[in-house]
Design a protein around this motif. Structure first.
Motif: not given
Length: 306
Positions: A1-17
């Protein structure tokens, strides 16, 4: 698991970090599986914002650039926006998805035409080190937090300051606007319980401070309005460098539940996954999938980390 600065939800199944490894990663957040990796930045990813009802999204970086990606296209950048002199710390997409507003520690906001990639407007204010940007739904306004402890409301038509909210005592780290565009939350830095609060503001005519949410012991890094279906009263969530996520009664400021993610390091970002799920980015343990439950009142439980 990496250090994550930001996460955003793209849709009801996918997120981008994104984080320190300079890579933007799309996940199926329900399974934790990696869908795609995007490489193109030369330094840490600082912000991500998604275009609503689209497969496209933007990432900002310490390399002073903003990149547009398409989940349905190749893993190379679709478009790049270069114009800041320092790390890019704010990203906001207009409601009609035609414009992108970016902000930086160089005290500057830039307004871009997404279609052409050209910078249409530029505004700079001394000591206005941008920490976050958020576009107000259905409006031409962009909300901005700053290291100078203020929250500004910008009119994108000419990129002029339309309103400055009363200055807080600490750096304002983040802001979020409600879906109806009537209210916003800002978050404060702090330590040992000094500062460390979130503040609810009225975005309509009065633009008054409505409520404060106090209980974190370190910098509050992120906040979200939670879906109305979750509870009988409106609720919000905050995440902090104290490794805690808190759920609050939006109207009274009462803390309804605290979840401690021990060993996670500072919690850097929050995103709503669906009506019962929250995604929380952390410095040490990647992304935490949290679920709101009602078995014994309102509770928040960690169900996965990836």
């Amino acid at each position: 698991m990496d250090s994550v600065s930001v996460v955003a939800a793209l849709n009801s199944d996918l997120c981008v970090s994104g984080g320190k490894d300079k890579t933007v990663v799309a996940y199926n957040w329900k399974s934790g599986n990696v869908v795609k990796r995007f490489r193109g930045h030369e330094r840490e990813i600082t912000k991500i914002v998604c275009i609503p009802r689209s497969s496209r999204f933007f990432s900002a970086s310490r390399d002073r650039t903003v990149t547009m990606w398409d989940l349905r296209g190749p893993s190379q950048p679709r478009q790049q926006f270069s114009g800041h002199a320092m790390v890019v710390t704010g990203l906001a997409v207009s409601p009609d998805s035609s414009q992108l507003c970016t902000g930086s520690r160089d005290n500057t906001l830039l307004l871009w035409d997404i279609g052409t990639g050209r910078c249409a407007e530029r505004a700079s204010i001394s000591r206005n080190l941008v920490t976050h940007l958020c576009w107000v739904p259905h409006e031409p306004y962009v909300l901005q937090t700053s290291e100078d402890k203020t929250i500004r409301l910008w009119d994108s038509r000419g990129l002029q300051v339309a309103h400055i909210f009363p200055a807080k005592q600490h750096i304002q780290t983040y802001c979020e606007v409600s879906e109806d565009g009537h209210k916003c939350i800002s978050c404060s830095s702090g330590f040992g319980g000094e500062g460390c609060e979130a503040t609810l503001w009225d975005l309509r005519q009065t633009r008054n401070r409505i409520c404060e949410y106090k209980g974190h012991f370190q910098t509050v890094a992120s906040c979200v309005f939670l879906p109305r279906a979750l509870a009988s009263m409106p609720i919000i969530a905050t995440s902090s460098h104290d490794c805690k996520v808190k759920i609050w009664n939006q109207d009274t400021g009462a803390c309804l539940f605290t979840l401690s993610l021990d060993g996670s390091g500072p919690l850097t970002s929050l995103a709503v996954g669906d009506t019962v799920s929250l995604l929380c980015a952390s410095f040490s343990r990647g992304i935490h999938l949290l679920r709101v439950e009602h078995s014994r009142g309102l509770e928040l439980r960690e169900v996965a980390a990836f």
